[in-house]
Structure formats: structure tokens, C-alpha cells
Design a protein around this motif. Structure first.
Motif, PDB file in Angstrom:
ATOM      1  N   ALA A  58       0.839  -1.210   0.000  1.00  0.00           N
ATOM      2  CA  ALA A  58       0.000   0.000   0.000  1.00  0.00           C
ATOM      3  C   ALA A  58       0.870   1.254   0.000  1.00  0.00           C
ATOM      4  O   ALA A  58       0.598   2.230  -0.714  1.00  0.00           O
ATOM      5  CB  ALA A  58      -0.930  -0.014   1.215  1.00  0.00           C
ATOM      6  N   ARG A  61       2.448   1.982  -3.337  1.00  0.00           N
ATOM      7  CA  ARG A  61       1.561   2.688  -4.265  1.00  0.00           C
ATOM      8  C   ARG A  61       1.574   4.193  -3.997  1.00  0.00           C
ATOM      9  O   ARG A  61       1.515   5.012  -4.930  1.00  0.00           O
ATOM     10  CB  ARG A  61       0.134   2.131  -4.172  1.00  0.00           C
ATOM     11  CG  ARG A  61       0.001   0.699  -4.699  1.00  0.00           C
ATOM     12  CD  ARG A  61      -1.448   0.285  -4.836  1.00  0.00           C
ATOM     13  NE  ARG A  61      -2.090   0.091  -3.541  1.00  0.00           N
ATOM     14  CZ  ARG A  61      -2.122  -1.050  -2.878  1.00  0.00           C
ATOM     15  NH1 ARG A  61      -1.521  -2.125  -3.384  1.00  0.00           N
ATOM     16  NH2 ARG A  61      -2.746  -1.154  -1.722  1.00  0.00           N
ATOM     17  N   MET A  62       1.654   4.557  -2.719  1.00  0.00           N
ATOM     18  CA  MET A  62       1.771   5.973  -2.375  1.00  0.00           C
ATOM     19  C   MET A  62       3.116   6.522  -2.847  1.00  0.00           C
ATOM     20  O   MET A  62       3.207   7.661  -3.315  1.00  0.00           O
ATOM     21  CB  MET A  62       1.603   6.162  -0.867  1.00  0.00           C
ATOM     22  CG  MET A  62       0.217   5.814  -0.351  1.00  0.00           C
ATOM     23  SD  MET A  62       0.013   6.143   1.426  1.00  0.00           S
ATOM     24  CE  MET A  62       0.083   7.934   1.460  1.00  0.00           C
ATOM     25  N   THR A  65       2.867   7.220  -6.501  1.00  0.00           N
ATOM     26  CA  THR A  65       2.113   8.454  -6.736  1.00  0.00           C
ATOM     27  C   THR A  65       2.981   9.673  -6.457  1.00  0.00           C
ATOM     28  O   THR A  65       2.969  10.662  -7.211  1.00  0.00           O
ATOM     29  CB  THR A  65       0.856   8.486  -5.851  1.00  0.00           C
ATOM     30  OG1 THR A  65       0.033   7.356  -6.138  1.00  0.00           O
ATOM     31  CG2 THR A  65       0.054   9.759  -6.075  1.00  0.00           C
ATOM     32  N   ARG A  91      -6.919   8.687  -8.745  1.00  0.00           N
ATOM     33  CA  ARG A  91      -6.574   7.748  -7.684  1.00  0.00           C
ATOM     34  C   ARG A  91      -7.547   7.942  -6.530  1.00  0.00           C
ATOM     35  O   ARG A  91      -7.419   8.884  -5.752  1.00  0.00           O
ATOM     36  CB  ARG A  91      -5.124   7.945  -7.233  1.00  0.00           C
ATOM     37  CG  ARG A  91      -4.120   7.538  -8.307  1.00  0.00           C
ATOM     38  CD  ARG A  91      -2.714   8.030  -7.973  1.00  0.00           C
ATOM     39  NE  ARG A  91      -1.737   7.539  -8.946  1.00  0.00           N
ATOM     40  CZ  ARG A  91      -1.560   8.061 -10.148  1.00  0.00           C
ATOM     41  NH1 ARG A  91      -2.299   9.092 -10.533  1.00  0.00           N
ATOM     42  NH2 ARG A  91      -0.654   7.558 -10.971  1.00  0.00           N
ATOM     43  N   SER A  92      -8.489   7.031  -6.422  1.00  0.00           N
ATOM     44  CA  SER A  92      -9.599   7.211  -5.482  1.00  0.00           C
ATOM     45  C   SER A  92      -9.152   7.266  -4.024  1.00  0.00           C
ATOM     46  O   SER A  92      -9.808   7.905  -3.194  1.00  0.00           O
ATOM     47  CB  SER A  92     -10.621   6.080  -5.659  1.00  0.00           C
ATOM     48  OG  SER A  92     -10.018   4.812  -5.416  1.00  0.00           O
ATOM     49  N   MET A  93      -8.051   6.578  -3.685  1.00  0.00           N
ATOM     50  CA  MET A  93      -7.627   6.552  -2.290  1.00  0.00           C
ATOM     51  C   MET A  93      -6.770   7.757  -1.913  1.00  0.00           C
ATOM     52  O   MET A  93      -6.475   7.972  -0.745  1.00  0.00           O
ATOM     53  CB  MET A  93      -6.846   5.258  -2.011  1.00  0.00           C
ATOM     54  CG  MET A  93      -7.686   3.996  -2.125  1.00  0.00           C
ATOM     55  SD  MET A  93      -9.190   4.041  -1.104  1.00  0.00           S
ATOM     56  CE  MET A  93      -8.476   4.124   0.533  1.00  0.00           C
ATOM     57  N   ALA A 157      -3.299  10.140   1.781  1.00  0.00           N
ATOM     58  CA  ALA A 157      -4.277   9.131   1.372  1.00  0.00           C
ATOM     59  C   ALA A 157      -5.212   8.834   2.535  1.00  0.00           C
ATOM     60  O   ALA A 157      -4.872   9.059   3.704  1.00  0.00           O
ATOM     61  CB  ALA A 157      -3.579   7.850   0.915  1.00  0.00           C
ATOM     62  N   TYR A 158      -6.386   8.321   2.220  1.00  0.00           N
ATOM     63  CA  TYR A 158      -7.312   7.885   3.270  1.00  0.00           C
ATOM     64  C   TYR A 158      -6.771   6.622   3.919  1.00  0.00           C
ATOM     65  O   TYR A 158      -6.257   5.719   3.240  1.00  0.00           O
ATOM     66  CB  TYR A 158      -8.697   7.637   2.691  1.00  0.00           C
ATOM     67  CG  TYR A 158      -9.359   8.883   2.151  1.00  0.00           C
ATOM     68  CD1 TYR A 158      -9.865   9.850   3.015  1.00  0.00           C
ATOM     69  CD2 TYR A 158      -9.456   9.103   0.773  1.00  0.00           C
ATOM     70  CE1 TYR A 158     -10.462  11.007   2.523  1.00  0.00           C
ATOM     71  CE2 TYR A 158     -10.053  10.258   0.278  1.00  0.00           C
ATOM     72  CZ  TYR A 158     -10.550  11.206   1.165  1.00  0.00           C
ATOM     73  OH  TYR A 158     -11.133  12.354   0.674  1.00  0.00           O
ATOM     74  N   GLN A 161      -7.047   2.800   2.961  1.00  0.00           N
ATOM     75  CA  GLN A 161      -6.129   2.054   2.101  1.00  0.00           C
ATOM     76  C   GLN A 161      -5.336   1.042   2.923  1.00  0.00           C
ATOM     77  O   GLN A 161      -5.077  -0.075   2.471  1.00  0.00           O
ATOM     78  CB  GLN A 161      -5.182   3.024   1.388  1.00  0.00           C
ATOM     79  CG  GLN A 161      -4.237   2.339   0.414  1.00  0.00           C
ATOM     80  CD  GLN A 161      -3.540   3.326  -0.493  1.00  0.00           C
ATOM     81  OE1 GLN A 161      -3.827   4.509  -0.456  1.00  0.00           O
ATOM     82  NE2 GLN A 161      -2.634   2.841  -1.324  1.00  0.00           N
ATOM     83  N   ASN A 164      -7.830  -1.714   4.385  1.00  0.00           N
ATOM     84  CA  ASN A 164      -8.168  -2.741   3.399  1.00  0.00           C
ATOM     85  C   ASN A 164      -7.139  -3.860   3.396  1.00  0.00           C
ATOM     86  O   ASN A 164      -7.472  -5.032   3.161  1.00  0.00           O
ATOM     87  CB  ASN A 164      -8.270  -2.128   1.998  1.00  0.00           C
ATOM     88  CG  ASN A 164      -9.497  -1.250   1.835  1.00  0.00           C
ATOM     89  OD1 ASN A 164     -10.449  -1.345   2.608  1.00  0.00           O
ATOM     90  ND2 ASN A 164      -9.483  -0.401   0.829  1.00  0.00           N
ATOM     91  N   GLU A 165      -5.881  -3.521   3.661  1.00  0.00           N
ATOM     92  CA  GLU A 165      -4.826  -4.533   3.708  1.00  0.00           C
ATOM     93  C   GLU A 165      -4.960  -5.410   4.947  1.00  0.00           C
ATOM     94  O   GLU A 165      -4.534  -6.565   4.944  1.00  0.00           O
ATOM     95  CB  GLU A 165      -3.443  -3.867   3.692  1.00  0.00           C
ATOM     96  CG  GLU A 165      -3.179  -2.998   2.475  1.00  0.00           C
ATOM     97  CD  GLU A 165      -3.193  -3.780   1.172  1.00  0.00           C
ATOM     98  OE1 GLU A 165      -2.942  -5.002   1.204  1.00  0.00           O
ATOM     99  OE2 GLU A 165      -3.460  -3.174   0.115  1.00  0.00           O
TER     100      GLU A 165
END
Length: 268
Positions: A58, A61-62, A65, A91-93, A157-158, A161, A164-165
């Protein structure tokens, strides 16, 4: 006198048969408890390692970005902001992107004050759990700081994210991802009144990439509950084995005593 001896012998036989019948029951329960505890301990060790791997992904991914946004770091805000807004929209998150000169935030896709972004950049941390700007503390956030010499980017980010992991670990094991003095779990965070109970088979692992620590364990009483449930499942089978074992021993005793009586009668 013979009646007393017969009664005593019958009582001893009964006690012996009960003891023989209990051996597979007790030994089976002990083996079941040992295997269950070994399984929980192994699962705890594996789960914290897997959680580090998942959370690292996760944060990767940040990081990706932030790398894309770094192309605009140092550029005037009026020319860079529209491109940053497009990246956030895709990027929704991601909640916001913020550019820095040195350790000072100067441009962001959010309309909030940039002071707390500058404070985070000056802290020297790469990742933090954030409660947002003081006037907008509604959703838990994660800030990721990427810098290169005198410029940098903060990706916000929220925290969902990360949650969810952690949602993939649903076997009763409690996982807590700790960034310095703040933490997040699949259902809560460091703003809660107290940390979740994870005192049984506690384990921990640290991320080599990002420095955070994952702590995990089962809540108080979880092991006893699992033992009770497993016992209810396996006990009928163990009792049946005990009864069969006792019956075999009983038939063996009868056969042995019958042979002795026949032998005594033949010598009479």
C-alpha cells in the motif's frame, strides 16, 4: 469372605476399565490442545510478516504516486496545481498532493492550511498517521513524504487504504500497524480510548522499507474459546474410542479368567 473378595475384585476391575477408557480421551485432548496452541503461535508469526508485506505494498503505491508528482515539485503553483488535481482524481484513495520547497509546503490540491504539511516535512518522518488539519479532523489519513534535495511531495491518502490490507486477516487475530506513537487497526486507531486486546500469542515485525511496526495477537480468552469449541467437536469421537478400548480390555479380562477357571477345573 468370598463375596467380599468378589466385590473388591469387581470394583478394581471397574476402576481399571474406567482408567483404561480415559487414557485415549485425556491423551487425545492433550494432543488437541498442543496442536491448537502450536497452530495459533505459527499463525501469529506468519500473520505479522504477511501484514508487513501487505502494508508495504500500500505504501509502495503511495510512493509511486509521489514519484509522479515529484515532476512538478519546485514549479510555480499556478502551473502545477491543475496537473496535481488530475492525478488525485485518477486515484480514489489519494486525498491530496502537496508540493514542498525545502521543508515548506507551498502548493496543494487541498484548500486547507499548509502548516501541518510543513510540520510533517520538518519532522524527518517518511510516513505518519494523520488526523488531518486541526479544523477538519473527521477521517483518519496517511501522509507519505518523498523528498529530493530541496524539493519534495507529500501524498495524503485515506487510511482506509491500510485498513483494506488488514481486512484479509479475519480469523480472530488482531493486527495493529504502529507509526511512532500512532497506530491503526482494521476497525480503529490511536484515537480510541484503549488499544485492542492482543495478549495471547503476541508477535511483532518491522518494515525494513518504511520503519513502521506491526504488532499482533489474539484477544484475552480467545485460546480458551477455541479449545472449548474444538473439544466439543472431538470429544464424542474420543469418548467412543475410550469405550471401545475399555470393552476390548474387559473382553480380554473375561477371556483370561475363563481360561484360568477351565485350567483349574481340569486339574481338580
Amino acid at each position: 469372605m468370598s463375596n467380599i473378595m468378589h466385590a473388591r475384585r469387581s470394583m478394581l476391575d471397574t476402576l481399571m476399565l474406567i482408567a483404561v477408557g480415559l487414557v485415549p480421551v485425556v491423551s487425545g485432548l492433550l494432543v488437541m490442545v498442543y496442536q491448537l496452541e502450536a497452530k495459533l503461535a505459527e499463525n501469529a508469526s506468519i500473520s505479522v510478516q504477511e501484514a508487513v508485506f501487505s502494508v508495504d505494498q500500500a505504501l509502495d503505491r503511495m510512493h509511486e504516486t509521489a514519484t509522479r508528482a515529484m515532476l512538478y515539485a519546485g514549479k510555480p503553483c499556478n502551473t502545477a496545481r491543475s496537473a496535481l488535481i488530475d492525478q488525485v482524481a485518477n486515484r480514489s484513495m489519494v486525498r491530496s498532493l502537496t508540493l514542498l520547497k525545502g521543508n515548506q509546503a507551498y502548493c496543494s490540491t487541498t484548500s486547507e492550511s499548509l502548516t501541518h504539511f510543513s510540520s510533517f516535512a520538518q519532522s524527518g518522518r517518511q510516513v505518519e498517521i494523520s488526523y488531518g488539519a486541526p479544523d477538519t479532523r473527521q477521517k483518519l489519513l496517511v501522509n507519505f513524504h518523498l523528498f529530493d534535495k530541496d524539493k519534495g511531495v507529500i501524498v495524503t491518502a485515506y487510511a482506509m487504504q491500510l485498513r483494506n490490507e488488514l481486512d484479509g486477516f479475519q480469523d480472530g487475530f488482531i493486527l495493529l500497524v504502529e507509526f511512532d506513537d500512532r497506530y491503526i487497526t482494521s476497525t480503529g486507531d490511536s484515537r480510541d480510548a484503549q488499544r485492542p486486546s492482543k495478549v495471547e500469542f503476541s508477535a511483532s515485525a518491522q518494515s525494513a522499507k518504511y520503519g513502521y511496526r506491526v504488532k499482533g495477537g489474539y484477544p484475552q480468552g480467545f485460546t480458551a474459546q477455541e479449545i472449548q469449541q474444538s473439544m466439543l467437536t472431538i470429544l464424542p469421537s474420543l469418548i467412543l474410542v475410550g469405550i471401545m478400548t475399555g470393552a476390548i480390555v474387559y473382553l480380554g479380562l473375561r477371556r483370561q479368567r475363563g481360561s484360568r477357571r477351565d485350567s483349574a477345573a481340569s486339574h481338580a
